[in-house]
Write an enzyme that holds these catalytic residues in place. Structure first.
Site, mmCIF file in Angstrom:
data_model
loop_
_atom_site.group_PDB
_atom_site.id
_atom_site.type_symbol
_atom_site.label_atom_id
_atom_site.label_comp_id
_atom_site.label_asym_id
_atom_site.label_seq_id
_atom_site.Cartn_x
_atom_site.Cartn_y
_atom_site.Cartn_z
ATOM 1 N N ASP A 302 0.845 -1.198 0.000
ATOM 2 C CA ASP A 302 0.000 0.000 0.000
ATOM 3 C C ASP A 302 0.884 1.252 0.000
ATOM 4 O OD1 ASP A 302 -2.160 1.666 0.197
ATOM 5 O OD2 ASP A 302 -2.773 1.021 2.204
ATOM 6 N N LYS A 304 0.905 3.819 -2.028
ATOM 7 C CA LYS A 304 0.225 5.064 -2.432
ATOM 8 C C LYS A 304 1.189 6.019 -3.159
ATOM 9 C CE LYS A 304 -3.403 4.943 1.048
ATOM 10 N NZ LYS A 304 -2.854 3.949 1.986
ATOM 11 N N ASP A 307 4.064 10.656 -6.781
ATOM 12 C CA ASP A 307 5.014 11.630 -7.332
ATOM 13 C C ASP A 307 4.985 11.605 -8.870
ATOM 14 O OD1 ASP A 307 7.239 13.424 -7.460
ATOM 15 O OD2 ASP A 307 7.817 12.692 -5.471
HETATM 16 P P1 5BU Z 1 -7.585 -0.253 9.844
HETATM 17 O O1 5BU Z 1 -6.758 -0.648 10.992
HETATM 18 O O2 5BU Z 1 -8.600 -1.330 9.407
HETATM 19 O O3 5BU Z 1 -8.197 1.118 10.009
HETATM 20 O O4 5BU Z 1 -6.536 -0.145 8.626
HETATM 21 C C1 5BU Z 1 -6.916 0.230 7.320
HETATM 22 C C2 5BU Z 1 -5.736 0.173 6.382
HETATM 23 O O5 5BU Z 1 -6.152 0.573 5.072
HETATM 24 C C3 5BU Z 1 -4.581 1.071 6.735
HETATM 25 O O6 5BU Z 1 -3.392 0.394 6.410
HETATM 26 C C4 5BU Z 1 -4.720 2.296 5.860
HETATM 27 O O7 5BU Z 1 -3.458 2.826 5.500
HETATM 28 C C5 5BU Z 1 -5.423 1.724 4.641
HETATM 29 N N1 5BU Z 1 -6.358 2.685 4.002
HETATM 30 C C6 5BU Z 1 -7.443 3.191 4.651
HETATM 31 O O8 5BU Z 1 -7.709 2.907 5.805
HETATM 32 N N2 5BU Z 1 -8.288 4.047 3.992
HETATM 33 C C7 5BU Z 1 -8.094 4.413 2.728
HETATM 34 O O9 5BU Z 1 -8.910 5.152 2.141
HETATM 35 C C8 5BU Z 1 -6.956 3.879 2.082
HETATM 36 C C9 5BU Z 1 -6.124 3.011 2.723
HETATM 37 BR BR1 5BU Z 1 -6.671 4.352 0.355
#
Ligand code: 5BU
EC number: 2.4.2.10
Length: 474
Positions: A302, A304, A307
């Site tokens: 992930d 993201k 750049d």
């Molecule tokens: P959580 O612990 O279930 O809140 O983690 C969610 C993961 O998904 C976390 O690693 C975020 O960086 C990732 N994420 C997110 O929560 N929301 C988004 O819109 C995106 C990625 Br894009």
């Protein structure tokens, strides 16, 4: 003769044969109009039919790549037929009503999955007729991304089609047609002005994007994917019966490996943030890959990327992490433009790769607008081999059933964290919001018994998915 001259010639012919009329009429979409276009009459004028198909072919289709034409029934059928003969490409025919006997086919003709079909239509007002045909063709596993039109009434149809991932090109806009007719004294300037002011004021209602992809089972969507990682992921989901992605947001590599040993059997995908790991090593990557093979799951980094393309290509393949060497897929923003996708596409040196393109976010107050999301989906359509799917929150965001909706921000109970993360329940994201793969992080990682919790998430999410594809929604 140049394009404009030929177009003028066609406009005058259409006026002469009464295919364009001025007065007071009501369109199929129920809109009152001072101008009406009735192309049904062209079947009586072979020269006009030939001129139309020739112009469509010469000026709109020469550079397109496609396998079939399909005319929207009925008026566009003869035009589609002529185009098919001129371009030497097969034609498909859509029935308005499926046959009640025999094959019950909606699309007639021979075709193969994942081949491209161009829609041919006479006039577009709201775009709804085109979209009915698009829906039936897509349901058969054909790729439909382009429509060629004789006249765009400029009342929102183009935007409605774009919202459904269909780009539309036309011979005339209504303004252009009116301009030609006024310049050639076919209609008075006054009538021309009336039509223009009507066009500025009356818009066709927005058409809700077709959302059929959410009702198609994963195993059928394998064939509809053009990205090899999406194919693999659909396959894993269908065989392991899980659409759970675990986000292993832990900072110790040993803890990640220990956790995956316990929950690997429940997941289809593991999502990493490689730069939060404090004791990163090549050995960790090796263990991660081994677990992926042992339990049959893929790896999504992930990252993201956001750049310029050149920097992204370095971030993807160089540095300590050398992401391109081990991640099956990565996440990327569309913010900096298409260069990111170009860069990721050229770095795919080590086998098959995929990108989950970020179209929406789960966090409170994020700055992504509807327009940004739409532009992201359009950008992705240019890279069918690379794009695995979208990170997004809504089923309306895209319609291509070959792509995967990855949705984060999911927990069984809590609503928010302290930093603006917003959670939805598994029921809500799968049944209402169209999530295919669901990302769960702390809901599992921070629980007392991650193994048991992963099993609960897996079962709950799979039940929701089964309910969704069985069509038994309230
Ligand atoms: P959580 O612990 O279930 O809140 O983690 C969610 C993961 O998904 C976390 O690693 C975020 O960086 C990732 N994420 C997110 O929560 N929301 C988004 O819109 C995106 C990625 Br894009």
């Amino acid at each position: 003769m140049d394009y404009n001259k030929q177009l003028e010639n066609l406009a005058l012919n259409l006026f002469k044969i009464d295919a364009v009329k001025f007065g007071e009429f009501t369109t199929k979409s129920g809109i009152k109009t001072p101008v009406y276009f009735d192309l049904r009459v062209i079947v009586s004028y072979p020269v006009v039919m030939e001129l139309i198909s020739h112009l469509l072919f010469e000026f709109l289709l020469k550079t397109s790549e496609y396998d079939y034409f399909c005319g929207v029934p009925y008026t566009a059928l003869p035009i589609a037929t002529l185009l098919s003969v001129e371009a030497k490409k097969s034609m498909l025919m859509r029935r308005k009503e499926a046959k009640s006997y025999g094959t019950k086919k909606v699309i007639e003709g021979h075709y193969k999955l994942n081949q491209k079909c161009i829609i041919v239509e006479d006039v577009v007002t709201s775009g709804s007729s085109v979209l009915e045909t698009v829906k039936d063709l897509r349901n058969e596993g054909l790729i439909v991304e382009e429509a060629v039109i004789i006249l765009d009434r400029e009342q929102g149809g183009k935007q409605n089609l774009e919202a459904n991932n269909v780009s539309m090109r036309s011979l005339f806009t209504m303004s252009k047609l009116i301009e030609i007719l006024v310049n050639n004294n076919c209609i008075t300037e006054q009538v021309g002005k009336e039509v223009k002011s009507y066009l500025n004021n009356i818009h066709a209602p927005a058409v809700v994007p077709s959302v059929n992809r959410v009702n198609i089972p994963f195993e059928k969507r394998i064939e509809l994917s053009t990205n090899s990682i999406a194919k693999q992921l659909f396959n894993i989901m269908a065989t392991k019966k899980t659409n759970l992605c675990l986000s292993v947001d832990l900072t110790s590599s040993t803890k990640i490996i220990d956790l995956l040993e316990k929950v690997g059997e429940h997941i289809c995908l593991v999502k990493t943030h490689i730069d939060i790991i404090e004791d990163f090593s090549d050995n960790f990557i090796m263990q991660l890959k081994q677990l992926g093979t042992k339990f049959n799951f893929l790896i999504l980094e992930d990252r993201k990327f956001a750049d310029i393309g050149n920097t992204v290509s370095l971030q993807y393949s160089k540095g300590i992490y050398k992401i391109s060497e081990w991640a099956d897929c990565v996440t990327a923003h569309s913010l900096s433009g298409e260069g990111i996708l170009k860069a990721l596409n050229t770095c795919t040196n080590t086998g098959s790769k995929g990108v989950f393109f970020l179209a929406e976010m789960s966090s409170e107050g994020n700055l992504i607008t509807h327009e940004y999301t739409e532009a992201t989906v359009r950008m992705a359509a240019k890279y069918p081999d690379l794009i695995t799917g979208f990170v997004c929150q809504k089923k309306e965001t895209f319609s291509n059933p070959g792509l995967i909706q990855l949705t984060p921000g999911v927990q069984l109970d809590s609503l928010k964290d302290d930093f603006g993360q917003v959670y939805n329940t598994p029921e809500k994201v799968v049944l209402e919001n169209g999530a295919d793969v669901v990302v769960v992080g702390r809901g599992i990682v921070a629980s007392k018994n991650p193994e048991a919790q992963a099993a609960i998430y897996k079962d709950t999410l799979w039940k929701c998915y089964m309910k969704r594809v069985s069509g038994k929604l309230e």
